[in-house]
Design an enzyme around this catalytic site. Structure first.
Site, PDB file in Angstrom:
ATOM      1  N   GLU A 252       2.814  -7.842  -5.914  1.00 18.66           N
ATOM      2  CA  GLU A 252       1.824  -6.763  -6.367  1.00 18.66           C
ATOM      3  C   GLU A 252       2.550  -6.581  -7.527  1.00 18.66           C
ATOM      4  O   GLU A 252       3.877  -6.231  -7.624  1.00 18.66           O
ATOM      5  CB  GLU A 252       2.368  -5.537  -5.657  1.00 18.66           C
ATOM      6  CG  GLU A 252       1.598  -4.905  -4.054  1.00 18.66           C
ATOM      7  CD  GLU A 252       1.512  -3.803  -4.062  1.00 18.66           C
ATOM      8  OE1 GLU A 252       0.402  -2.942  -3.125  1.00 18.66           O
ATOM      9  OE2 GLU A 252       2.537  -2.952  -4.143  1.00 18.66           O
ATOM     10  N   CYS A 253       1.470  -6.674  -8.489  1.00 21.65           N
ATOM     11  CA  CYS A 253       1.626  -6.572  -9.984  1.00 21.65           C
ATOM     12  C   CYS A 253       2.979  -6.998 -10.572  1.00 21.65           C
ATOM     13  O   CYS A 253       3.547  -8.634 -10.773  1.00 21.65           O
ATOM     14  CB  CYS A 253       1.459  -5.338 -10.317  1.00 21.65           C
ATOM     15  SG  CYS A 253       1.140  -4.982 -11.782  1.00 21.65           S
ATOM     16  N   GLY A 254       4.476  -6.731 -10.539  1.00 23.79           N
ATOM     17  CA  GLY A 254       5.916  -7.620 -11.244  1.00 23.79           C
ATOM     18  C   GLY A 254       6.372  -9.235 -10.528  1.00 23.79           C
ATOM     19  O   GLY A 254       6.261  -9.193 -10.389  1.00 23.79           O
TER      20      GLY A 254
END
Length: 482
Positions: free
Chosen positions: A343-345
């Site tokens: 997720e994201c990072g």
């Protein structure tokens, strides 16, 4: 139990400072406390946890139905029934979907959970004008819910004034209480010793502040003198009533007949997880195994699945790049078909390269094409509903899950020396849509059993995802032990 919500007219009014100070005071007085944060924010709950030493949960009325919201709240209060449930609001009290609706606002959560609220108001540069502001916030009462089908309630029961001189406060308190008939429960003086900085995703993380505990202690010392704790607890007592029987917010997830080991990246670079996501995975059979992509040389032994949460990997791009054995370990796990959700990072870590804030690129795991680099601002922001465009590893076609995006780093692909900026260098698997308005965009990449992208999923909003991910982990385990 007693319940209290801290709200504000806008961001930057002092909600987090007041919340952390009050949590420290309650801890000193040995009052059992359950803490919560309205909305999808990750960082403020980390501050709550650092102050009181227990997990803080998100309360989000976009992610959850009213019934689900109550379930999350009741679960978080277990074992603290003789204490106080403390909720920090998000943004301005009425600020919700699309900036024009009270849905998913602090106000809606106060209504659903019937929690009395204290409004913390930044009073710097104002005096009697505060009366008009407070009167408007305490009396404005719009309907909530889809199509405004639930009548709103006035939940603001008190006020605390931020950045007020001790000399001015007594007269201001007397006037506001006389004019408005509302309880003014103290003030926050100017705090020149408090040094909590912000960066592009909000406050810096609590583990980055060396003397945070000392600052919190000093903050509590000041607030014990400037706040009327008796009045605050009296307001919290207005929400005290016999609670409904507890129901598990992820009760529809059947306990797995087989347990599996689920790796959870947790260090300075990766630390953003919704508590209810991890609980959902545990109910599905997961034994959570925390590890550090920064500090450990390889993945823990005998993992059956992997979660790479959000955070600030761009700040540690050089150190992540130097850890060649860990990158190779993650890459090999993906190639073997281990279920992985980034997720994201976590997605940035799965790309070929990641730039640090100075624009220097560093090699990452290389599972997906592209380079993570700082964009010109927030490209996609806010609540979204994601729909699978076709059958996928963990979704069937048409399945929907709710989530949230908030990121400044983007993904680009360089072809023939030119950057191709479409936010996802490879083929996307899901369509993201805003809940209000007509904006939509492509999201999520998949390679085998590795699914990653910028959105943060809220697992309980799509139990199919949790079941399918858990089943894939069990199958991976069975395949590798035979």
């Amino acid at each position: 139990m007693k319940k209290l919500l801290i709200a504000a007219p806008k961001s930057g009014s002092g909600k987090t400072i007041l919340t952390c100070g009050l949590l420290e005071i309650l801890k000193r007085k040995k009052i059992p406390t359950a803490s919560f944060k309205c909305g999808p924010d990750y960082i403020d709950p980390l501050f709550h946890k650092r102050v009181i030493g227990v997990e803080s949960r998100n309360l989000d009325s976009f992610f959850e139905t009213p019934e689900g919201l109550k379930n999350v709240f009741f679960h978080g209060c277990q074992g603290k029934e003789k204490g106080l449930a403390f909720v920090e609001g998000v943004m301005g009290y009425f600020d919700g979907l699309a900036g024009i609706l009270p849905d998913a606002s602090t106000y809606e959560i106060a209504n659903v959970l019937d929690i009395p609220a204290i409004l913390v108001v930044d009073a710097k540069g104002a005096s009697l004008s505060l009366a008009a502001l407070i009167k408007g916030f305490s009396e404005y009462c719009p309907p909530v819910g889809n199509d405004g089908h639930r009548e709103g309630k006035r939940c603001i029961k008190g006020v605390i004034l931020n950045r007020v001189s001790p000399m001015i406060y007594p007269g201001l308190k007397k006037t506001l209480e006389a004019e408005l008939g509302i309880l003014v429960a103290g003030y926050i003086p100017n705090l020149d010793f408090l040094h909590i900085e912000s960066r592009h995703l909000g406050l810096v993380l609590p583990n980055e502040i060396e003397d945070l505990q000392q600052q919190m202690g000093k903050l509590a010392d000041v607030l014990e003198k400037s706040l009327d704790l008796e009045a605050i607890l009296k307001i919290a007592g207005e929400g005290e009533k016999e609670e409904e029987a507890f129901r598990d917010p992820v009760q529809n997830i059947q306990d797995s007949s087989k347990a599996f080991r689920l790796g959870v990246a947790r260090d300075e670079a990766f630390c953003f997880y919704y508590h209810e996501n991890l609980r959902a995975m545990e109910r599905a059979g997961a034994h959570l195994v925390e590890f550090s992509p920064l500090h450990q040389k390889e993945l823990p032994k005998d993992l059956d699945g992997l979660l790479l949460g959000g955070g600030y990997p761009e700040l540690y791009a050089g150190k992540l790049a130097e850890n060649e054995s860990m990158k190779a370990s993650v890459y090999e796990a993906s190639q073997k078909g281990m279920p992985i959700h980034g997720e994201c990072g976590g997605y940035l870590y799965l790309l070929e390269y990641l730039e640090n804030p100075e624009g220097i690129p560093y090699p990452m795991t290389g599972i997906f094409k592209g380079m993570g680099k700082k964009g010109t601002g927030l490209k996609n922001f806010g609540y979204i509903t994601l729909t699978a465009k076709a059958d996928m590893a963990f979704f069937s076609k048409g399945s929907k899950i709710r989530g949230h995006e908030f990121h400044y780093w983007q993904a680009v692909c360089i072809e023939n020396g030119q950057e191709q900026d479409n936010n996802y260098p490879c083929k996307t698997q899901m369509q993201a849509e805003k809940p209000a308005g007509k904006r939509s965009w492509q999201a999520m990449e998949q390679k085998g059993n590795t699914l990653a992208g910028f959105p943060h999923f809220y697992y309980p909003s799509c139990l199919e995802f949790t079941r399918n991910f858990a089943s894939a982990c069990v199958r991976f385990h069975d395949r590798n032990v035979l």
